[in-house]
Structures are given as structure tokens and as C-alpha cells.
Design a protein around this motif. Structure first.
Motif, PDB file in Angstrom:
ATOM      1  N   ARG A  51      38.656  43.553  42.692  1.00 30.67           N
ATOM      2  CA  ARG A  51      38.110  43.378  40.997  1.00 30.67           C
ATOM      3  C   ARG A  51      37.297  41.948  40.692  1.00 30.67           C
ATOM      4  O   ARG A  51      38.357  40.919  41.291  1.00 30.67           O
ATOM      5  CB  ARG A  51      39.215  43.999  40.765  1.00 30.67           C
ATOM      6  CG  ARG A  51      39.075  45.521  40.640  1.00 30.67           C
ATOM      7  CD  ARG A  51      39.737  46.289  39.795  1.00 30.67           C
ATOM      8  NE  ARG A  51      41.464  45.587  40.060  1.00 30.67           N
ATOM      9  CZ  ARG A  51      42.266  45.683  39.512  1.00 30.67           C
ATOM     10  NH1 ARG A  51      42.555  46.913  38.474  1.00 30.67           N
ATOM     11  NH2 ARG A  51      43.177  45.629  39.789  1.00 30.67           N
ATOM     12  N   VAL A  52      36.541  42.376  39.797  1.00 35.97           N
ATOM     13  CA  VAL A  52      36.556  40.693  39.376  1.00 35.97           C
ATOM     14  C   VAL A  52      37.662  39.770  39.151  1.00 35.97           C
ATOM     15  O   VAL A  52      38.207  38.537  39.430  1.00 35.97           O
ATOM     16  CB  VAL A  52      35.499  40.549  38.659  1.00 35.97           C
ATOM     17  CG1 VAL A  52      35.088  39.869  37.594  1.00 35.97           C
ATOM     18  CG2 VAL A  52      34.185  41.221  39.046  1.00 35.97           C
ATOM     19  N   GLY A  53      38.384  40.474  37.993  1.00 34.07           N
ATOM     20  CA  GLY A  53      39.584  40.287  37.532  1.00 34.07           C
ATOM     21  C   GLY A  53      40.153  39.322  38.633  1.00 34.07           C
ATOM     22  O   GLY A  53      41.243  38.507  38.168  1.00 34.07           O
ATOM     23  N   ASP A  54      40.688  40.237  39.844  1.00 36.84           N
ATOM     24  CA  ASP A  54      41.657  39.740  40.559  1.00 36.84           C
ATOM     25  C   ASP A  54      40.597  37.980  41.043  1.00 36.84           C
ATOM     26  O   ASP A  54      42.034  37.465  41.735  1.00 36.84           O
ATOM     27  CB  ASP A  54      42.170  40.923  41.454  1.00 36.84           C
ATOM     28  CG  ASP A  54      42.641  42.071  41.262  1.00 36.84           C
ATOM     29  OD1 ASP A  54      42.888  41.217  40.330  1.00 36.84           O
ATOM     30  OD2 ASP A  54      42.132  43.390  41.535  1.00 36.84           O
ATOM     31  N   LEU A  55      39.576  38.025  41.132  1.00 36.96           N
ATOM     32  CA  LEU A  55      38.903  37.051  42.490  1.00 36.96           C
ATOM     33  C   LEU A  55      39.334  35.617  40.825  1.00 36.96           C
ATOM     34  O   LEU A  55      39.259  34.894  42.173  1.00 36.96           O
ATOM     35  CB  LEU A  55      37.228  37.600  42.440  1.00 36.96           C
ATOM     36  CG  LEU A  55      37.343  38.213  42.676  1.00 36.96           C
ATOM     37  CD1 LEU A  55      35.527  38.276  43.273  1.00 36.96           C
ATOM     38  CD2 LEU A  55      37.371  38.059  44.540  1.00 36.96           C
ATOM     39  N   LEU A  56      38.675  36.378  39.605  1.00 45.83           N
ATOM     40  CA  LEU A  56      39.245  35.320  39.080  1.00 45.83           C
ATOM     41  C   LEU A  56      40.486  34.422  39.073  1.00 45.83           C
ATOM     42  O   LEU A  56      40.949  33.208  38.578  1.00 45.83           O
ATOM     43  CB  LEU A  56      38.805  35.749  37.545  1.00 45.83           C
ATOM     44  CG  LEU A  56      37.096  35.623  37.356  1.00 45.83           C
ATOM     45  CD1 LEU A  56      37.411  36.623  36.131  1.00 45.83           C
ATOM     46  CD2 LEU A  56      35.611  34.771  37.804  1.00 45.83           C
ATOM     47  N   LYS A  57      41.652  35.735  39.804  1.00 42.00           N
ATOM     48  CA  LYS A  57      43.007  35.151  39.653  1.00 42.00           C
ATOM     49  C   LYS A  57      43.039  33.461  40.890  1.00 42.00           C
ATOM     50  O   LYS A  57      43.974  33.150  40.987  1.00 42.00           O
ATOM     51  CB  LYS A  57      43.929  35.526  39.906  1.00 42.00           C
ATOM     52  CG  LYS A  57      43.852  36.801  37.800  1.00 42.00           C
ATOM     53  CD  LYS A  57      44.785  37.599  38.349  1.00 42.00           C
ATOM     54  CE  LYS A  57      44.780  38.090  37.376  1.00 42.00           C
ATOM     55  NZ  LYS A  57      45.403  40.066  37.277  1.00 42.00           N
ATOM     56  N   LEU A  58      41.994  33.708  42.089  1.00 42.90           N
ATOM     57  CA  LEU A  58      42.441  33.170  42.770  1.00 42.90           C
ATOM     58  C   LEU A  58      42.413  31.452  42.896  1.00 42.90           C
ATOM     59  O   LEU A  58      41.978  30.791  42.195  1.00 42.90           O
ATOM     60  CB  LEU A  58      41.216  33.739  43.995  1.00 42.90           C
ATOM     61  CG  LEU A  58      41.344  34.391  44.266  1.00 42.90           C
ATOM     62  CD1 LEU A  58      39.627  34.895  44.974  1.00 42.90           C
ATOM     63  CD2 LEU A  58      42.554  35.038  45.558  1.00 42.90           C
ATOM     64  N   THR A  59      43.431  30.843  43.406  1.00 42.46           N
ATOM     65  CA  THR A  59      43.504  29.031  43.746  1.00 42.46           C
ATOM     66  C   THR A  59      42.465  29.044  44.593  1.00 42.46           C
ATOM     67  O   THR A  59      42.082  29.830  45.557  1.00 42.46           O
ATOM     68  CB  THR A  59      45.059  28.552  43.084  1.00 42.46           C
ATOM     69  OG1 THR A  59      45.471  29.248  44.597  1.00 42.46           O
ATOM     70  CG2 THR A  59      45.549  29.713  42.125  1.00 42.46           C
ATOM     71  N   LYS A  60      42.519  27.397  44.301  1.00 42.92           N
ATOM     72  CA  LYS A  60      41.745  26.394  45.622  1.00 42.92           C
ATOM     73  C   LYS A  60      42.141  26.749  46.813  1.00 42.92           C
ATOM     74  O   LYS A  60      41.353  26.893  47.563  1.00 42.92           O
ATOM     75  CB  LYS A  60      41.595  25.040  44.975  1.00 42.92           C
ATOM     76  CG  LYS A  60      40.637  24.470  45.951  1.00 42.92           C
ATOM     77  CD  LYS A  60      40.847  23.032  44.745  1.00 42.92           C
ATOM     78  CE  LYS A  60      39.721  21.998  45.644  1.00 42.92           C
ATOM     79  NZ  LYS A  60      39.737  20.603  45.465  1.00 42.92           N
ATOM     80  N   LYS A  61      43.580  27.532  46.481  1.00 42.43           N
ATOM     81  CA  LYS A  61      44.769  26.814  47.320  1.00 42.43           C
ATOM     82  C   LYS A  61      44.296  28.341  48.540  1.00 42.43           C
ATOM     83  O   LYS A  61      43.816  28.579  49.643  1.00 42.43           O
ATOM     84  CB  LYS A  61      45.898  26.908  47.482  1.00 42.43           C
ATOM     85  CG  LYS A  61      46.847  27.459  48.701  1.00 42.43           C
ATOM     86  CD  LYS A  61      48.100  26.943  48.345  1.00 42.43           C
ATOM     87  CE  LYS A  61      49.113  26.906  49.573  1.00 42.43           C
ATOM     88  NZ  LYS A  61      50.199  26.925  49.013  1.00 42.43           N
ATOM     89  N   HIS A  62      43.901  29.587  47.771  1.00 42.29           N
ATOM     90  CA  HIS A  62      43.378  31.032  48.269  1.00 42.29           C
ATOM     91  C   HIS A  62      42.160  30.630  49.102  1.00 42.29           C
ATOM     92  O   HIS A  62      41.779  31.071  50.565  1.00 42.29           O
ATOM     93  CB  HIS A  62      43.630  32.096  47.182  1.00 42.29           C
ATOM     94  CG  HIS A  62      44.678  31.837  46.694  1.00 42.29           C
ATOM     95  ND1 HIS A  62      45.078  32.605  45.433  1.00 42.29           N
ATOM     96  CD2 HIS A  62      46.325  32.371  46.897  1.00 42.29           C
ATOM     97  CE1 HIS A  62      46.215  32.712  45.187  1.00 42.29           C
ATOM     98  NE2 HIS A  62      46.992  32.651  46.422  1.00 42.29           N
ATOM     99  N   ILE A  63      41.131  30.014  47.933  1.00 39.96           N
ATOM    100  CA  ILE A  63      39.835  29.924  48.998  1.00 39.96           C
ATOM    101  C   ILE A  63      40.308  29.737  50.545  1.00 39.96           C
ATOM    102  O   ILE A  63      39.197  29.448  51.596  1.00 39.96           O
ATOM    103  CB  ILE A  63      38.681  29.238  47.491  1.00 39.96           C
ATOM    104  CG1 ILE A  63      38.950  30.242  46.595  1.00 39.96           C
ATOM    105  CG2 ILE A  63      37.618  29.158  48.019  1.00 39.96           C
ATOM    106  CD1 ILE A  63      38.041  31.741  46.747  1.00 39.96           C
ATOM    107  N   LEU A  64      40.724  27.658  49.813  1.00 40.20           N
ATOM    108  CA  LEU A  64      40.895  27.320  51.241  1.00 40.20           C
ATOM    109  C   LEU A  64      41.054  28.187  51.979  1.00 40.20           C
ATOM    110  O   LEU A  64      41.194  28.260  53.515  1.00 40.20           O
ATOM    111  CB  LEU A  64      41.779  25.866  51.548  1.00 40.20           C
ATOM    112  CG  LEU A  64      40.896  25.163  49.915  1.00 40.20           C
ATOM    113  CD1 LEU A  64      41.410  23.844  49.667  1.00 40.20           C
ATOM    114  CD2 LEU A  64      38.955  24.672  50.586  1.00 40.20           C
ATOM    115  N   VAL A  65      42.310  28.520  52.073  1.00 45.52           N
ATOM    116  CA  VAL A  65      42.902  29.166  53.396  1.00 45.52           C
ATOM    117  C   VAL A  65      42.030  31.099  53.768  1.00 45.52           C
ATOM    118  O   VAL A  65      41.675  30.886  54.924  1.00 45.52           O
ATOM    119  CB  VAL A  65      44.690  30.075  52.141  1.00 45.52           C
ATOM    120  CG1 VAL A  65      44.828  31.636  53.776  1.00 45.52           C
ATOM    121  CG2 VAL A  65      45.022  29.061  52.299  1.00 45.52           C
ATOM    122  N   LEU A  66      41.230  31.558  52.899  1.00 48.43           N
ATOM    123  CA  LEU A  66      40.684  32.070  52.857  1.00 48.43           C
ATOM    124  C   LEU A  66      38.626  31.933  54.538  1.00 48.43           C
ATOM    125  O   LEU A  66      38.955  32.133  55.022  1.00 48.43           O
ATOM    126  CB  LEU A  66      39.200  33.240  51.979  1.00 48.43           C
ATOM    127  CG  LEU A  66      40.447  33.852  51.392  1.00 48.43           C
ATOM    128  CD1 LEU A  66      40.207  34.201  49.878  1.00 48.43           C
ATOM    129  CD2 LEU A  66      40.599  35.798  52.369  1.00 48.43           C
TER     130      LEU A  66
END
Length: 69
Positions: A44-59
Motif C-alpha cells: 500500500r502507499v503508506g507502506d511504500l512511503l515507510k521504505l528507506t533508501k537502504k530498502h530501495i537499494l537492497v531491492l
């Protein structure tokens, strides 16, 4: 307060591809990544907005599984 609009599901496979192209061409990489991660993961959008830069880099490091090049 603004009136909430109805959001309809995407039924045509071409629409997400056009959205990805538009985001990649005219917006930031973050906008593009949030769209792709949200679409592929079902977060969900709310969960996406909680992602950190570290989460994105891992993905992003797992692109073959989640994110296209």
C-alpha cells in the motif's frame, strides 16, 4: 478537505508500461521505483512511503527478481 476520487483497477496491460515510461522520462528515479515496487509487491502507499533508501537499494540490487533495469 478535498473530495476523494474513486480509483479503478488497471485492466489494460499497456497502461502500467505507459506509466513506467512517463515516470522514467519526466519524473525522478524515486517516483519510478516507488511505482514499480508498489505494482510488483502489492504494498500500500503508506507502506511504500515507510521504505528507506537502504530498502530501495537492497531491492534494486535484486533487480532480476523485482525491479526491471
Amino acid at each position: 478537505m478535498t473530495k476523494q476520487k474513486d480509483v479503478l483497477p488497471i485492466r489494460d496491460q499497456q497502461q502500467p508500461e505507459e506509466m513506467k515510461w512517463a515516470l522514467k522520462s519526466h519524473c525522478s528515479e524515486l517516483d519510478y521505483l516507488l511505482f514499480v515496487v508498489g505494482r510488483e509487491s502489492g504494498l500500500r502507499v503508506g507502506d511504500l512511503l515507510k521504505l528507506t533508501k537502504k530498502h530501495i537499494l537492497v531491492l534494486k540490487g535484486m533487480q532480476h527478481n523485482i525491479l526491471p533495469h
